[in-house]
Motif scaffolding. Structure first.
Motif, PDB file in Angstrom:
ATOM      1  N   THR A 146       0.863  -1.183   0.000  1.00 13.96           N
ATOM      2  CA  THR A 146       0.000   0.000   0.000  1.00 13.96           C
ATOM      3  C   THR A 146       0.904   1.238   0.000  1.00 13.96           C
ATOM      4  O   THR A 146       2.068   1.163  -0.343  1.00 13.96           O
ATOM      5  CB  THR A 146      -0.928  -0.005   1.218  1.00 13.96           C
ATOM      6  N   GLY A 147       0.345   2.353   0.392  1.00  9.86           N
ATOM      7  CA  GLY A 147       1.133   3.585   0.363  1.00  9.86           C
ATOM      8  C   GLY A 147       0.815   4.411  -0.860  1.00  9.86           C
ATOM      9  O   GLY A 147      -0.138   4.138  -1.598  1.00  9.86           O
ATOM     10  N   THR A 148       1.637   5.444  -1.116  1.00 13.72           N
ATOM     11  CA  THR A 148       1.403   6.362  -2.225  1.00 13.72           C
ATOM     12  C   THR A 148       2.617   6.419  -3.130  1.00 13.72           C
ATOM     13  O   THR A 148       3.737   6.631  -2.677  1.00 13.72           O
ATOM     14  CB  THR A 148       1.085   7.777  -1.715  1.00 13.72           C
ATOM     15  N   LEU A 149       2.383   6.216  -4.420  1.00 15.73           N
ATOM     16  CA  LEU A 149       3.405   6.372  -5.439  1.00 15.73           C
ATOM     17  C   LEU A 149       3.088   7.634  -6.231  1.00 15.73           C
ATOM     18  O   LEU A 149       1.975   7.787  -6.743  1.00 15.73           O
ATOM     19  CB  LEU A 149       3.417   5.167  -6.378  1.00 15.73           C
ATOM     20  N   GLN A 150       4.055   8.543  -6.336  1.00 14.65           N
ATOM     21  CA  GLN A 150       3.879   9.753  -7.125  1.00 14.65           C
ATOM     22  C   GLN A 150       4.647   9.626  -8.432  1.00 14.65           C
ATOM     23  O   GLN A 150       5.794   9.199  -8.451  1.00 14.65           O
ATOM     24  CB  GLN A 150       4.343  10.981  -6.350  1.00 14.65           C
ATOM     25  N   THR A 151       4.001  10.005  -9.530  1.00 17.07           N
ATOM     26  CA  THR A 151       4.595   9.911 -10.849  1.00 17.07           C
ATOM     27  C   THR A 151       4.409  11.229 -11.593  1.00 17.07           C
ATOM     28  O   THR A 151       3.444  11.953 -11.354  1.00 17.07           O
ATOM     29  CB  THR A 151       3.969   8.746 -11.652  1.00 17.07           C
ATOM     30  N   GLY A 152       5.366  11.541 -12.479  1.00 15.64           N
ATOM     31  CA  GLY A 152       5.214  12.730 -13.303  1.00 15.64           C
ATOM     32  C   GLY A 152       6.387  13.681 -13.317  1.00 15.64           C
ATOM     33  O   GLY A 152       6.450  14.569 -14.169  1.00 15.64           O
ATOM     34  N   TYR A 153       7.338  13.534 -12.385  1.00 18.60           N
ATOM     35  CA  TYR A 153       8.481  14.444 -12.380  1.00 18.60           C
ATOM     36  C   TYR A 153       9.234  14.325 -13.710  1.00 18.60           C
ATOM     37  O   TYR A 153       9.636  13.238 -14.109  1.00 18.60           O
ATOM     38  CB  TYR A 153       9.417  14.131 -11.215  1.00 18.60           C
ATOM     39  N   SER A 154       9.411  15.445 -14.392  1.00 17.19           N
ATOM     40  CA  SER A 154       9.929  15.413 -15.764  1.00 17.19           C
ATOM     41  C   SER A 154      11.434  15.565 -15.853  1.00 17.19           C
ATOM     42  O   SER A 154      11.981  15.695 -16.949  1.00 17.19           O
ATOM     43  CB  SER A 154       9.259  16.517 -16.592  1.00 17.19           C
ATOM     44  N   GLY A 155      12.151  15.536 -14.752  1.00 17.85           N
ATOM     45  CA  GLY A 155      13.597  15.650 -14.785  1.00 17.85           C
ATOM     46  C   GLY A 155      14.273  14.402 -15.305  1.00 17.85           C
ATOM     47  O   GLY A 155      13.698  13.307 -15.324  1.00 17.85           O
ATOM     48  N   ALA A 156      15.517  14.540 -15.783  1.00 18.30           N
ATOM     49  CA  ALA A 156      16.365  13.424 -16.212  1.00 18.30           C
ATOM     50  C   ALA A 156      15.719  12.556 -17.289  1.00 18.30           C
ATOM     51  O   ALA A 156      15.897  11.345 -17.328  1.00 18.30           O
ATOM     52  CB  ALA A 156      16.740  12.561 -15.003  1.00 18.30           C
ATOM     53  N   GLY A 157      14.945  13.172 -18.165  1.00 18.85           N
ATOM     54  CA  GLY A 157      14.369  12.453 -19.287  1.00 18.85           C
ATOM     55  C   GLY A 157      13.167  11.595 -18.957  1.00 18.85           C
ATOM     56  O   GLY A 157      12.725  10.782 -19.771  1.00 18.85           O
ATOM     57  N   TYR A 158      12.602  11.758 -17.781  1.00 12.01           N
ATOM     58  CA  TYR A 158      11.458  10.953 -17.344  1.00 12.01           C
ATOM     59  C   TYR A 158      10.233  11.225 -18.219  1.00 12.01           C
ATOM     60  O   TYR A 158       9.916  12.369 -18.510  1.00 12.01           O
ATOM     61  CB  TYR A 158      11.130  11.285 -15.894  1.00 12.01           C
ATOM     62  N   THR A 159       9.533  10.175 -18.632  1.00 13.47           N
ATOM     63  CA  THR A 159       8.268  10.349 -19.344  1.00 13.47           C
ATOM     64  C   THR A 159       7.117   9.604 -18.676  1.00 13.47           C
ATOM     65  O   THR A 159       5.977  10.045 -18.770  1.00 13.47           O
ATOM     66  CB  THR A 159       8.381   9.858 -20.800  1.00 13.47           C
ATOM     67  N   ALA A 160       7.399   8.478 -18.023  1.00  9.26           N
ATOM     68  CA  ALA A 160       6.332   7.688 -17.397  1.00  9.26           C
ATOM     69  C   ALA A 160       6.932   6.748 -16.367  1.00  9.26           C
ATOM     70  O   ALA A 160       8.095   6.351 -16.462  1.00  9.26           O
ATOM     71  CB  ALA A 160       5.562   6.885 -18.443  1.00  9.26           C
ATOM     72  N   PHE A 161       6.097   6.370 -15.377  1.00 10.27           N
ATOM     73  CA  PHE A 161       6.486   5.341 -14.432  1.00 10.27           C
ATOM     74  C   PHE A 161       6.263   3.990 -15.101  1.00 10.27           C
ATOM     75  O   PHE A 161       5.152   3.673 -15.532  1.00 10.27           O
ATOM     76  CB  PHE A 161       5.667   5.457 -13.153  1.00 10.27           C
ATOM     77  N   ILE A 162       7.314   3.169 -15.203  1.00 13.69           N
ATOM     78  CA  ILE A 162       7.258   1.922 -15.963  1.00 13.69           C
ATOM     79  C   ILE A 162       7.183   0.738 -15.007  1.00 13.69           C
ATOM     80  O   ILE A 162       8.009   0.591 -14.112  1.00 13.69           O
ATOM     81  CB  ILE A 162       8.479   1.796 -16.887  1.00 13.69           C
ATOM     82  N   LEU A 163       6.181  -0.113 -15.243  1.00 11.89           N
ATOM     83  CA  LEU A 163       5.936  -1.294 -14.419  1.00 11.89           C
ATOM     84  C   LEU A 163       6.139  -2.563 -15.225  1.00 11.89           C
ATOM     85  O   LEU A 163       5.783  -2.618 -16.402  1.00 11.89           O
ATOM     86  CB  LEU A 163       4.481  -1.283 -13.918  1.00 11.89           C
ATOM     87  N   GLY A 164       6.701  -3.602 -14.599  1.00 14.39           N
ATOM     88  CA  GLY A 164       6.736  -4.924 -15.212  1.00 14.39           C
ATOM     89  C   GLY A 164       7.980  -5.234 -15.998  1.00 14.39           C
ATOM     90  O   GLY A 164       7.952  -6.099 -16.882  1.00 14.39           O
TER      91      GLY A 164
END
Length: 199
Positions: A8-26
């Motif tokens: 459980t808990g909270t995952l935050q996604t969206g920070y656009s630094g360092a080339g980030y585009t999406a949180f990738i799962l799997g």
């Protein structure tokens, strides 16, 4: 980039630094259930990308309380399952693209999941399991939500999908013999309002 999301808990996604585009799962084909919250990083718009052959299940909270990120969801491989709460319906408010060989599925869990943004099936599958609400189906499309079938591979809808208002089903003419196969049922919001489809 992670393999599977658990607990459980909270995952935050969206920070656009360092080339980030999406949180990738799997990334290593893992399968898991996550009962927490996926949210935007404050000041940014979060996106989610499911890869790998495994199944990642996310709990869809009442009125969207668990999945509050506002960017896109892309399922490139395996399955992303939205688990509805069994005390009320869940809300999924992210525009989703399901690519060839991948599945977006709802575990209705005796209720349904309310989808408020467009769904694009690019050779993918929109599916559902579990007992569902007689009025709202396993998946309920809010007024104006579009379903788009694109690409050159067959897309499939195998869920019980109910809807209110008018909905555009935009089916591209690809090279597959069947562009969109519906093996489930498309219906209206029983006992309340009629739904309509514009192909």
């Amino acid at each position: 980039r992670i393999d599977q999301l658990t607990g459980t808990g909270t995952l935050q996604t969206g920070y656009s630094g360092a080339g980030y585009t999406a949180f990738i799962l799997g990334v290593d084909n893992g399968s898991a259930l996550f009962g927490g919250t996926v949210a935007n990083t404050p000041g940014f718009v979060g996106n989610l990308n499911k890869v790998g052959t495994g199944t990642q299940t996310l709990t869809v909270g009442i009125t969207g309380a668990n999945l509050t990120y506002t960017g896109t969801t892309t399922i490139d491989a395996g399955s992303l399952v939205l688990l509805s709460p069994n005390t009320n319906f869940g809300v999924f408010g992210s525009a989703a693209t399901v690519n060839n060989g991948a599945t977006l599925s709802v575990d209705a869990n005796g209720t349904f999941t309310d989808i408020t943004k467009n769904i694009t099936l690019n050779g993918g599958v929109l599916a559902a399991t579990g007992a569902f609400n007689g009025n709202y189906g396993q998946i309920f499309l809010e007024n104006g939500v579009q379903v788009l079938a694109t690409g050159n591979n067959q897309s499939t809808i195998s869920a019980e999908v109910h809807m209110r208002g008018t909905h555009v089903f935009n089916v591209a003419d690809g090279t597959a013999p069947i562009d969109l196969l519906v093996t489930g049922r498309l219906s209206h919001e029983h006992g309340s309002k009629w739904g309509a489809i514009n192909k």
